[in-house]
Design a protein around this motif. Structure first.
Motif, PDB file in Angstrom:
ATOM      1  N   ALA A 185       0.838  -1.204   0.000  1.00 26.19           N
ATOM      2  CA  ALA A 185       0.000   0.000   0.000  1.00 26.19           C
ATOM      3  C   ALA A 185       0.873   1.255   0.000  1.00 26.19           C
ATOM      4  CB  ALA A 185      -0.920  -0.001   1.220  1.00 26.19           C
ATOM      5  N   LEU A 186       1.989   1.202   0.735  1.00 26.38           N
ATOM      6  CA  LEU A 186       2.909   2.344   0.739  1.00 26.38           C
ATOM      7  C   LEU A 186       3.525   2.550  -0.639  1.00 26.38           C
ATOM      8  CD1 LEU A 186       5.003   2.374   4.054  1.00 26.38           C
ATOM      9  CD2 LEU A 186       3.165   3.892   3.340  1.00 26.38           C
ATOM     10  N   MET A 187       3.828   1.453  -1.316  1.00 27.48           N
ATOM     11  CA  MET A 187       4.399   1.573  -2.652  1.00 27.48           C
ATOM     12  C   MET A 187       3.389   2.213  -3.604  1.00 27.48           C
ATOM     13  SD  MET A 187       6.252  -1.321  -5.020  1.00 27.48           S
ATOM     14  CE  MET A 187       4.740  -2.238  -5.315  1.00 27.48           C
ATOM     15  N   THR A 188       2.121   1.847  -3.469  1.00 26.98           N
ATOM     16  CA  THR A 188       1.073   2.462  -4.283  1.00 26.98           C
ATOM     17  C   THR A 188       0.945   3.940  -3.951  1.00 26.98           C
ATOM     18  OG1 THR A 188      -0.139   0.361  -4.336  1.00 26.98           O
ATOM     19  CG2 THR A 188      -1.374   2.360  -4.883  1.00 26.98           C
ATOM     20  N   GLU A 189       1.054   4.247  -2.661  1.00 29.66           N
ATOM     21  CA  GLU A 189       0.960   5.640  -2.203  1.00 29.66           C
ATOM     22  C   GLU A 189       2.055   6.503  -2.814  1.00 29.66           C
ATOM     23  OE1 GLU A 189       2.002   7.618   1.996  1.00 29.66           O
ATOM     24  OE2 GLU A 189       0.272   6.257   2.113  1.00 29.66           O
ATOM     25  N   MET A 190       3.220   5.929  -3.025  1.00 28.31           N
ATOM     26  CA  MET A 190       4.329   6.675  -3.625  1.00 28.31           C
ATOM     27  C   MET A 190       3.925   7.234  -4.985  1.00 28.31           C
ATOM     28  SD  MET A 190       7.518   4.118  -2.692  1.00 28.31           S
ATOM     29  CE  MET A 190       8.767   5.084  -3.548  1.00 28.31           C
ATOM     30  N   GLY A 191       3.212   6.432  -5.772  1.00 26.41           N
ATOM     31  CA  GLY A 191       2.794   6.875  -7.095  1.00 26.41           C
ATOM     32  C   GLY A 191       1.816   8.032  -7.049  1.00 26.41           C
ATOM     33  N   LEU A 192       1.064   8.127  -5.956  1.00 25.94           N
ATOM     34  CA  LEU A 192       0.065   9.194  -5.829  1.00 25.94           C
ATOM     35  C   LEU A 192       0.701  10.554  -5.585  1.00 25.94           C
ATOM     36  CD1 LEU A 192      -2.585   7.308  -3.638  1.00 25.94           C
ATOM     37  CD2 LEU A 192      -2.565   7.606  -6.127  1.00 25.94           C
ATOM     38  N   ILE A 193       1.951  10.567  -5.130  1.00 27.54           N
ATOM     39  CA  ILE A 193       2.640  11.845  -4.895  1.00 27.54           C
ATOM     40  C   ILE A 193       3.833  11.997  -5.842  1.00 27.54           C
ATOM     41  CG2 ILE A 193       1.877  12.038  -2.491  1.00 27.54           C
ATOM     42  CD1 ILE A 193       4.600  10.998  -1.608  1.00 27.54           C
TER      43      ILE A 193
END
Length: 474
Positions: A185-193
């Motif tokens: 989930a953190l890796m996915t979050e990286m793409g959002l920023i």
């Protein structure tokens, strides 16, 4: 006279070194006192006070400040540590991070980090991303995944945008604790920023998924890597291959290896890849098939290493395939891996497989053929003979090793054990020979055995031998 001058020069040199060490220690202590004084002046302006200190900062000084603060001012110690990490002339080592973590009790009381960050906020201190990354590295040293996540979330309070390195630290902490869904989930979050996972991110998560047996998710993530312009390398594929070997069929692993061999560039299998496959087959009781992997490894231009040979020979011997193990040694011994060394590994593997007589026969055969058994093989076999109570045979083997010029490779502890057993059995003639070899080779008797050996020799009237033994006690 020349000897006297040499002694005087040596004494003077040692005196100078001692003075320099004392001065260095005194200077470090003085520097630490200086920093401590400024730390305690003005609770709301700690970092500004520290900025005014002109004293040189080094690792010893940092350690001394931490030790003093650890008693009753751990928060001050933590703020000093973070401030010191940002000095252009100083850089904390990983050892210093671990020392700070233990000295300040962060591993026992992680709340100290949150309290310091709250102090930063309440005082309106200008907090940079570099400062918070120092704090994250302390979380890493403490191996505290929850604390790492809290620090990552608190970055927003200081208007700091986490970078890829910050995310990687927390992701690795989560992976180490088996919290794979949160790591992904953190890796996915990286793409959002607008941050992109790098090779470190992918390798951490793929290895974690493979360890958890989630191979489909691993394969899916490898596809994502390719789409994101981060092509997987042999490290990624080796991690996946290891997971396939442990959690799926070996046939699937072979198919995957064939696919890798057809790839170009960084995806082609390396020594680690082939060794992983060999270990996978051996662990499943299919050592004979692992030999074909060794052949493929050699044909691909990679030289098998010690780990690969030990895994394969151990497996073949456990499965009672000694003839096949001998063929491996005959085929690959020499060149990059000396025949003597490979045969010695086989001797140890045979012994580990529960066949001590065969291992003894093999090492005697090596000596007779003019080969040089390794110290590991010689020590293992002699030690095993002693443990079986065959001290005469053990002495005989040591004697053969001495005559062949291979005695120097034997572990020193073996002599002590053999000497103790020879004395216990009142075989003083052979014991005297062993002591002679030990004296000549400057091999010491283990202190834990020396007292009983000397006492037994004295009580048996072997006072001269007891005196000789006393001279070589460590």
């Amino acid at each position: 006279m020349s000897v006297f001058r040499s002694v005087v020069r040596r004494h003077c040199y040692c005196s100078v070194v001692a003075v320099r060490i004392r001065n260095f220690s005194a200077n470090s202590s003085s520097a630490a006192e200086n920093f401590l004084t400024h730390l305690q002046e003005g609770a709301a302006q700690i970092e500004k006070n520290l900025d005014t200190v002109k004293t040189k900062l080094d690792a010893r000084c940092v350690a001394q400040v931490l030790e003093r603060c650890a008693i009753d001012k751990p928060q001050l110690g933590l703020r000093f540590f973070v401030w010191a990490a940002l000095r252009p002339t100083h850089r904390h080592t990983s050892f210093m991070y671990e020392k700070a973590c233990k000295s300040l009790g962060i591993d026992r009381n992680p709340r100290i980090i949150i309290d310091v960050m709250d102090k930063y906020r309440d005082e309106g201190l200008a907090v940079s991303l570099k400062m918070l990354k120092v704090v994250l590295n302390l979380c890493k040293s403490a191996k505290d995944d929850n604390l790492g996540m809290l620090v990552l979330r608190k970055m927003k309070e200081f208007n700091c945008r986490p970078d890829t390195v910050s995310y990687n630290v927390v992701i690795r902490l989560l992976v180490e604790k088996g919290r794979m869904d949160e790591a992904m989930a953190l890796m996915t979050e990286m793409g959002l920023i607008d941050l992109y996972p790098d090779m470190i991110t992918y390798v951490s998560i793929i290895k974690g998924l493979c360890d958890a047996g989630r191979l489909k998710d691993s394969v899916s993530l490898i596809r994502d890597m390719k789409m994101q312009g981060c092509p997987p390398n042999s490290v990624v594929y080796s991690s996946l291959l290891d997971g396939i070997c442990r959690h799926k069929s070996l046939e699937t692993a072979l198919e995957f290896l064939d696919t890798m061999e057809k790839e170009n560039g960084s995806c082609k299998p390396n020594v680690v890849t082939y060794t992983t496959m060999i270990k996978g087959f051996v662990e499943k009781g299919r050592a004979s098939e692992a030999v074909t992997i060794l052949d493929k490894m050699y044909d691909s231009g990679h030289k098998p290493n010690r780990v690969a040979f030990v895994s394969l020979l151990d497996g073949l011997c456990r499965e009672d395939r000694l003839d096949e193990a001998r063929r491996v040694v005959d085929k690959y011994g020499g060149g990059e891996f000396p025949y003597d060394d490979l045969y010695s590994l086989l001797v140890v593997s045979v012994l580990r497989s529960g066949n001590p007589k065969e291992s003894e026969s093999m090492i005697r055969s090596m000596i007779a053929r003019g080969l040089r058994p390794s110290g590991l093989a010689s020590s293992h076999v002699v030690r095993n003979l002693v443990s079986e109570g065959r001290v005469v045979d053990a002495f005989s083997l040591l004697d053969a090793l001495e005559k062949s010029g291979n005695l120097a490779h034997v572990d020193g502890g073996v002599y002590s054990t053999l000497l103790a057993e020879l004395c216990r059995k009142n075989n003083f003639a052979d014991a005297e020979k062993v002591v002679g070899v030990m004296v000549e080779g400057r091999i010491f008797v283990k202190s834990c055995l020396a007292a009983s050996i000397i006492e037994h020799l004295d009580s048996s009237g072997e006072c001269d031998l007891a005196s000789e033994v006393s001279k070589i006690v460590r």
